[in-house]
Design a protein around this motif. Structure first.
Motif, PDB file in Angstrom:
ATOM      1  N   PHE A   1      -5.127 -17.157   1.386  1.00 49.20           N
ATOM      2  CA  PHE A   1      -5.586 -16.390   2.544  1.00 49.20           C
ATOM      3  C   PHE A   1      -4.922 -15.017   2.574  1.00 49.20           C
ATOM      4  O   PHE A   1      -3.695 -14.906   2.586  1.00 49.20           O
ATOM      5  CB  PHE A   1      -5.272 -17.135   3.844  1.00 49.20           C
ATOM      6  N   ARG A   2      -5.749 -13.959   2.616  1.00 47.87           N
ATOM      7  CA  ARG A   2      -5.233 -12.597   2.710  1.00 47.87           C
ATOM      8  C   ARG A   2      -6.246 -11.743   3.469  1.00 47.87           C
ATOM      9  O   ARG A   2      -7.427 -11.674   3.101  1.00 47.87           O
ATOM     10  CB  ARG A   2      -4.972 -11.989   1.335  1.00 47.87           C
ATOM     11  N   LEU A   3      -5.794 -11.121   4.547  1.00 49.94           N
ATOM     12  CA  LEU A   3      -6.627 -10.236   5.355  1.00 49.94           C
ATOM     13  C   LEU A   3      -6.285  -8.794   5.038  1.00 49.94           C
ATOM     14  O   LEU A   3      -5.111  -8.392   5.106  1.00 49.94           O
ATOM     15  CB  LEU A   3      -6.408 -10.508   6.855  1.00 49.94           C
ATOM     16  N   GLU A   4      -7.304  -8.006   4.712  1.00 54.99           N
ATOM     17  CA  GLU A   4      -7.134  -6.576   4.483  1.00 54.99           C
ATOM     18  C   GLU A   4      -8.039  -5.845   5.465  1.00 54.99           C
ATOM     19  O   GLU A   4      -9.261  -5.989   5.430  1.00 54.99           O
ATOM     20  CB  GLU A   4      -7.512  -6.199   3.041  1.00 54.99           C
ATOM     21  N   ALA A   5      -7.460  -5.068   6.396  1.00 53.97           N
ATOM     22  CA  ALA A   5      -8.250  -4.340   7.385  1.00 53.97           C
ATOM     23  C   ALA A   5      -9.001  -3.191   6.727  1.00 53.97           C
ATOM     24  O   ALA A   5      -8.455  -2.488   5.867  1.00 53.97           O
ATOM     25  CB  ALA A   5      -7.366  -3.828   8.497  1.00 53.97           C
ATOM     26  N   SER A   6     -10.243  -3.003   7.148  1.00 53.11           N
ATOM     27  CA  SER A   6     -11.028  -1.873   6.654  1.00 53.11           C
ATOM     28  C   SER A   6     -11.238  -0.823   7.734  1.00 53.11           C
ATOM     29  O   SER A   6     -11.505   0.338   7.429  1.00 53.11           O
ATOM     30  CB  SER A   6     -12.387  -2.360   6.145  1.00 53.11           C
ATOM     31  N   ALA A   7     -11.122  -1.235   9.007  1.00 47.83           N
ATOM     32  CA  ALA A   7     -11.306  -0.279  10.106  1.00 47.83           C
ATOM     33  C   ALA A   7     -10.660  -0.833  11.358  1.00 47.83           C
ATOM     34  O   ALA A   7     -10.556  -2.053  11.532  1.00 47.83           O
ATOM     35  CB  ALA A   7     -12.789  -0.025  10.356  1.00 47.83           C
ATOM     36  N   MET A   8     -10.199   0.059  12.225  1.00 48.40           N
ATOM     37  CA  MET A   8      -9.703  -0.308  13.545  1.00 48.40           C
ATOM     38  C   MET A   8     -10.719   0.137  14.589  1.00 48.40           C
ATOM     39  O   MET A   8     -11.309   1.218  14.475  1.00 48.40           O
ATOM     40  CB  MET A   8      -8.357   0.350  13.824  1.00 48.40           C
ATOM     41  N   GLU A   9     -10.913  -0.697  15.612  1.00 55.71           N
ATOM     42  CA  GLU A   9     -11.857  -0.375  16.678  1.00 55.71           C
ATOM     43  C   GLU A   9     -11.153   0.162  17.916  1.00 55.71           C
ATOM     44  O   GLU A   9     -11.642   1.061  18.570  1.00 55.71           O
ATOM     45  CB  GLU A   9     -12.673  -1.616  17.036  1.00 55.71           C
ATOM     46  N   TRP A  10     -10.020  -0.452  18.274  1.00 55.73           N
ATOM     47  CA  TRP A  10      -9.268   0.020  19.427  1.00 55.73           C
ATOM     48  C   TRP A  10      -7.820  -0.458  19.354  1.00 55.73           C
ATOM     49  O   TRP A  10      -7.492  -1.411  18.628  1.00 55.73           O
ATOM     50  CB  TRP A  10      -9.907  -0.393  20.755  1.00 55.73           C
ATOM     51  N   LEU A  11      -6.988   0.214  20.149  1.00 56.00           N
ATOM     52  CA  LEU A  11      -5.566  -0.124  20.250  1.00 56.00           C
ATOM     53  C   LEU A  11      -5.174  -0.030  21.722  1.00 56.00           C
ATOM     54  O   LEU A  11      -5.481   0.964  22.390  1.00 56.00           O
ATOM     55  CB  LEU A  11      -4.711   0.837  19.418  1.00 56.00           C
ATOM     56  N   VAL A  12      -4.540  -1.088  22.216  1.00 58.12           N
ATOM     57  CA  VAL A  12      -4.057  -1.121  23.595  1.00 58.12           C
ATOM     58  C   VAL A  12      -2.538  -1.261  23.569  1.00 58.12           C
ATOM     59  O   VAL A  12      -2.000  -2.160  22.896  1.00 58.12           O
ATOM     60  CB  VAL A  12      -4.692  -2.291  24.381  1.00 58.12           C
TER      61      VAL A  12
ATOM     62  N   ALA B   1      -2.537  -9.077   6.597  1.00 56.05           N
ATOM     63  CA  ALA B   1      -1.837 -10.329   6.900  1.00 56.05           C
ATOM     64  C   ALA B   1      -2.108 -11.302   5.779  1.00 56.05           C
ATOM     65  O   ALA B   1      -3.158 -11.248   5.116  1.00 56.05           O
ATOM     66  CB  ALA B   1      -2.310 -10.893   8.235  1.00 56.05           C
ATOM     67  N   TRP B   2      -1.138 -12.212   5.540  1.00 53.88           N
ATOM     68  CA  TRP B   2      -1.330 -13.255   4.540  1.00 53.88           C
ATOM     69  C   TRP B   2      -0.479 -14.461   4.906  1.00 53.88           C
ATOM     70  O   TRP B   2       0.451 -14.379   5.697  1.00 53.88           O
ATOM     71  CB  TRP B   2      -0.992 -12.739   3.140  1.00 53.88           C
TER      72      TRP B   2
END
Length: 817
Positions: A714-725, A707-708
Motif C-alpha cells: 500500500f502506497r498513496l501518492e497525492a496528485s492534487a490538493m483540494e483544500w486545507l483547513v 503515505a504508506w
C-alpha cells in the motif's frame, strides 16, 4: 357450446384450441406482482399512447380516458384495512350489492340452489339478468347472490402521432361471469368473452393480446390458480360474434394455510388485460371467501363472493297477495325494528336499541350467527324464557309459542349485554315455519358462525319495495392524521337517493383549517383535513319525496410532526472564511395549515441557536464563519401544535487561505482493519504532508502528500490538493486526490491534531502527543481502502478520534495578519 381451459370441462378440440388458457399452477404459489400502470405514454415516433381498462359504467361516462383511469385507479388501489374480514365488510358496504333470500318466494334472483356446482359455461338466464343490472358495470360488478357474479368492462389502446392523428387503436368490450360453489370444493370459476371488438392500423388481425386472471397480491395466503388466455385480434373478433365461445379459469383456496375458524380465507382476484407490447392494466379487485365449515355437512367446503351485504327477507304477503306462513313473525320483527319501545319486555331506563334491520347498506347493527350448541345460545334462550314468563298469550292464538327477536341463534340475541330484544306470543306453526326458513337461509347464503354480518328485511309483499322515509346511519367516530384521507361510511335505505357530505370544525381547530372529501356525493368517501382538531362530517340523504335526513360522524384529526432537512449546502461543500452560506431547509408537513418555528444546532461552540418563526415552509438562513474549520449543522422545525421533526445534519468545510501552513510527518500504529485489503496488518503507517495556500490568498493549496504501510504494497501518492483547513485550536484537515499503488482514481483526507508544547499556545490541542488520521477511498464508488478508524462515519475534524503518532509531529506555522 364451446368451453375450454377449465379443469371441470373436457379437453378442447383442435378447432377450438385458441380458447385454451395457459395452465394454472397445480399448488398454492406466491401471488403475482402488480405491474406499474401507465395510461398516457410516449410512442417511438414522438406521439401519444392511451391505454387502460375501465368498468363499463365508467367507460360509458368517460369524456376523458386518462382522467377516468386516474379516478378509477385512485378508487381501486386505495389502502386496505389490515384485517381481511373487515376489508371484506367495507367493500360489501360500498358495493351496493344485496344478496337476499326471500322466504316467501319459490324462485327469484336472490335464491341459492342446493349444492351448487358451476356450470360448464354461463347460463343464459344469468347472462340476461346481468345485462339488465346497472351494477354489472360498477367497480365491483353485480353479485346476484353469493354464488353468482358478473362484470362488464372495456379495454382500450389508442395510438396518436405527434400531430394528433390516430395511428392505431383497439377497443374491446367484454364480460366476466363468476360462479362460486358449495359442493365440497374450495374454488370459484370465472368465464370471459368479448362482446365488441374494434381495431385497426397498428393493431392488425394477427396482433396478439391477452387476458389474465389471478390472485391479487393482497389476498390472504392460500389463494392460487388462474392463468393467461392469449388470442389474435381476429380470434377475439370471432368470439365477440358467437355467444357460445367462452373461456375460463379456476381460482382455488388451500384450507391448510388458514388460521381462521372454519379454515375461512378471504381472497381477492383481479383481471389484467395485456396489450400489444405486454403492457398490462388491471380490473378489480374482486372479493371471495372460502371456508371448510363442517356444520354444513354435505357442503363442508365452499367459496362465495363477498362484495355483498347479505340479508334475509320475511314478507307479510306473498307475490300473489296471500298472507305468508311467516306473517306473524314478520309483523313481530317489524314492530321490534321500527317501534322497539312498544315491545316486551319494557326497558325502564331509556329507549330500546334492537339491531338487525336491513337498510340497504352495511352498518354496525348487524346480526351474526352462533353455534346452537354454545353457551351463548343457551343464555339467549334462558333470557327469552325469563322475559316470556310474565306474559299471557291471547287465547285466540293457536298453539301459542313465545317468539324472540333478534333470533336466539345470533350473538345479538336476548342475552346480549348491549343490545335490546323483543318477545311476543305468536302461533306455533308460524314460529316453526319462520324458524325452519331461517335455518335454510343460513345454509343457502353460507352464513358462518361468528363471521358473517347479516340483516333482516320485512316487506309488505314479496318482491315489493321498502316503504317509508330514508334511514341513514354513520360511523359515530373516525380517527386519522392531518393530511390523511380518512374513510367515512354512511348506511342509507331507500330508492333513488341523493347524498351530500359537509364538514365543519368543532373544537381545538386553528383558524384557516379546512377539510375536503374525495367525493361529496357518495356514501363512502374519505375526508382530509389540513390541521388537527375535532371536526364534524355530516351526510344529508334525500329520496326527493320525504324530508332529507342527516347523520354526523365525529372526526378526530391528529397532529403530524413536520419534517425538515438541509438540502443545501451538502456534506463536504467548500466555502471561504467570511463568505455568505445559504442554508436551504424545506419543511414538509401534511398539516398545511400549520405554522413553524426553526432552530439550528451548530458544533462551532454555540449549540442550539435562538429559534425563529418562518412563514415560508422553509428554515432557510444565510450565515458566515469567521474562522476556518469543519462545521456540522442540524435543524429542527416545530409546528404550532408542538410537533417537532429534524433531518440529517450536514458537514461543511470552511477554509482560510491566510491562516498559515501545515506539516504532518511521522508514523502511527496501524489499527486492525484499517487497511481493507490486508486487515490483519499491524505494521506502522507512515505519513508525510506539507501544504499551504499562496501567501497572497490563493483558492487551492499546494504542497506534497504521501503515505504508506510498512511490509505491504500500500502506497498513496497525492496528485492534487483540494483544500486545507487550519483551525484556531490547532487542528489540521486536508483533502485531495491521488494514486494508490500507481493506480489513479482515489480521494484522501488527512487529519492532524497539534499537541500543546508551550511554544505553540494557545492555538493547540490539550493532549499529550500529536495525533493523526488518514482516510482513503475510491473516488467513483466511495469504497474505503484505508481508514485509521475502521467503520467510522464521522469525518468532522472536531468530532473524530485520531490516532496517537508514535514518531514525528503535527506542526502548524501561522502567518501574521
Amino acid at each position: 357450446m364451446v368451453v375450454a381451459a377449465l379443469a371441470v370441462t373436457a379437453a378442447p378440440s383442435p378447432a377450438n384450441a385458441a380458447a385454451v388458457a395457459e395452465p394454472s399452477p397445480a399448488a398454492p404459489s406466491q401471488p403475482r406482482p402488480k405491474l406499474p400502470p401507465t395510461t398516457v405514454s410516449a410512442t417511438p415516433d414522438g406521439g401519444t399512447r392511451i391505454t387502460g381498462v375501465l368498468p363499463a359504467n365508467r367507460a360509458a361516462k368517460a369524456a376523458d380516458y386518462p382522467a377516468a383511469m386516474g379516478d378509477y385507479r385512485a378508487d381501486r388501489d386505495r389502502a386496505m384495512v389490515d384485517d381481511a374480514r373487515q376489508e371484506a365488510l367495507r367493500r360489501a358496504a360500498e358495493s351496493g350489492n344485496d344478496s337476499f333470500w326471500d322466504a316467501a318466494a319459490k324462485d327469484g334472483p336472490g335464491i341459492l340452489r342446493e349444492r351448487f356446482t358451476p356450470p360448464s359455461s354461463p347460463e343464459s338466464s344469468f347472462i340476461e339478468d346481468c345485462h339488465q343490472q346497472s351494477a354489472a358495470g360498477s367497480d365491483t360488478g353485480f353479485v346476484k347472490n353469493r354464488i353468482e357474479w358478473c362484470i362488464s368492462a372495456q379495454a382500450f389502446d389508442l395510438w396518436l402521432d405527434s400531430s394528433g392523428k390516430r395511428t392505431g387503436y383497439m377497443i374491446m368490450d367484454y364480460d366476466l361471469f363468476g360462479y362460486g360453489r358449495d359442493d365440497g370444493i374450495r374454488s370459484i370459476v370465472v368465464y370471459a368473452r368479448p362482446t365488441l371488438v374494434l381495431f385497426g392500423e397498428s393493431y392488425t388481425p394477427l396482433t396478439t393480446v391477452a387476458m389474465r386472471i389471478g390472485c391479487d397480491g393482497r389476498s390472504e395466503a392460500g389463494c392460487f390458480g388462474g392463468g393467461v388466455h392469449r388470442a389474435t385480434m381476429a380470434e377475439w373478433k370471432i368470439r365477440s360474434l358467437n355467444s357460445d365461445l367462452w373461456f375460463g379459469w379456476e381460482i382455488a383456496s388451500d384450507e391448510t394455510v388458514s388460521s381462521r375458524a372454519d379454515q375461512a380465507s378471504y381472497h381477492w382476484f383481479d383481471e389484467d388485460f395485456l396489450f400489444i407490447d405486454g403492457r398490462s392494466e388491471e380490473l378489480g379487485d374482486f372479493g371471495i371467501r372460502c371456508d371448510s365449515a363442517t356444520y354444513f355437512s354435505a357442503r363442508a367446503q365452499a367459496c362465495v363472493f363477498n362484495d355483498v351485504v347479505p340479508h334475509l327477507q320475511y314478507s307479510i304477503k306473498d307475490a300473489d297477495g296471500n298472507y305468508t306462513n311467516q306473517r306473524e313473525v314478520a309483523e313481530h320483527i317489524r314492530q321490534a325494528q321500527d317501534n322497539p319501545n312498544s315491545t316486551d319486555p319494557p326497558k325502564p331506563d331509556g329507549d330500546k336499541n334492537i339491531p338487525g334491520k336491513y337498510t340497504g347498506r352495511f352498518d354496525l347493527n348487524y346480526l351474526s350467527r352462533i353455534d346452537p350448541n354454545s353457551q351463548n345460545y343457551r343464555d339467549n334462550t334462558a333470557a327469552k324464557n325469563a322475559a316470556c314468563a310474565p306474559l299471557t298469550p291471547d287465547p285466540a292464538i293457536e298453539r301459542p309459542q313465545c317468539d324472540e327477536y333478534p333470533f336466539a341463534s345470533t350473538r345479538q340475541g336476548a342475552a346480549h349485554p348491549l343490545f335490546d330484544f323483543s318477545v311476543k306470543y305468536i302461533s306455533g306453526s308460524q314460529n316453526q315455519s319462520a324458524g325452519a326458513l331461517l335455518m335454510q337461509y343460513y345454509r343457502d347464503d353460507r352464513i358462518l358462525f361468528d363471521d358473517d354480518a347479516f340483516y333482516v328485511e320485512i316487506r309488505d309483499q314479496a318482491g315489493g319495495p321498502v316503504s317509508g322515509a330514508p334511514i341513514v346511519r354513520v360511523l359515530p367516530e373516525v380517527h386519522g392524521d392531518e393530511g390523511e384521507a380518512i374513510p367515512l361510511l354512511a348506511s342509507a335505505s331507500g330508492a333513488d337517493l341523493s347524498v351530500n357530505w359537509t364538514a365543519e370544525p368543532v373544537a381545538g381547530v386553528d383558524a384557516g383549517a379546512t377539510c375536503w372529501f374525495s367525493k361529496e356525493t357518495i356514501q363512502a368517501p374519505t375526508i382530509t383535513c389540513n390541521d388537527d382538531g375535532e371536526f364534524r362530517a355530516t351526510v344529508t340523504v334525500s329520496d326527493g319525496i320525504h324530508d332529507p335526513v342527516q347523520a354526523s360522524s365525529r372526526v378526530i384529526v391528529r397532529n403530524v410532526a413536520p419534517t425538515v432537512r438541509i438540502t443545501n449546502p451538502r456534506d463536504w461543500d467548500l466555502f471561504r472564511v467570511g463568505a455568505p452560506i445559504i442554508f436551504d431547509a424545506p419543511i414538509t408537513d401534511p398539516g398545511t395549515n400549520d405554522t413553524h418555528d426553526c432552530q439550528y444546532w451548530r458544533d462551532a461552540g454555540g449549540g442550539w441557536d435562538d429559534g425563529f418563526f418562518t412563514a415560508a415552509n422553509n428554515c432557510g438562513q444565510v450565515i458566515s464563519y469567521d474562522h476556518a474549520g469543519m462545521y456540522t449543522t442540524d435543524v429542527v422545525a416545530t409546528d404550532d401544535d408542538g410537533g417537532q421533526g429534524g433531518g440529517d445534519p450536514v458537514m461543511i468545510v470552511v477554509y482560510d487561505p491566510l491562516e498559515g501552513q501545515a506539516n504532518i510527518d511521522g508514523s502511527t500504529a496501524t489499527p486492525s482493519g484499517a487497511l481493507v485489503a490486508n486487515p490483519t496488518i499491524t505494521d506502522w503507517t507512515w505519513l508525510h504532508y506539507a501544504g499551504a495556500y499562496q501567501r497572497l490568498g490563493g483558492t487551492i493549496p499546494s504542497g506534497a502528500s504521501k503515505a504508506w504501510v510498512g511490509n505491504t504494497a500500500f502506497r498513496l501518492e497525492a496528485s492534487a490538493m483540494e483544500w486545507l483547513v487550519i483551525t484556531e485550536d490547532g487542528k489540521v484537515a486536508s483533502r485531495g486526490t491521488g494514486a494508490v499503488n500507481g493506480q489513479t482514481g482515489y480521494t484522501w483526507v488527512l487529519y492532524g491534531w497539534d499537541a500543546c508544547t508551550g511554544s505553540n499556545r494557545p492555538g493547540c490541542q490539550n493532549i499529550s502527543q500529536d495525533q493523526a488520521r488518514l482516510v482513503v477511498w475510491r473516488t467513483a464508488t466511495g469504497q474505503i481502502v484505508y481508514d485509521h478508524l475502521p467503520g467510522s462515519n464521522e469525518f468532522d475534524v472536531d468530532r473524530i478520534e485520531p490516532k496517537t503518532m508514535t514518531s514525528g509531529a503535527v506542526q502548524i506555522q501561522r502567518w501574521p495578519r
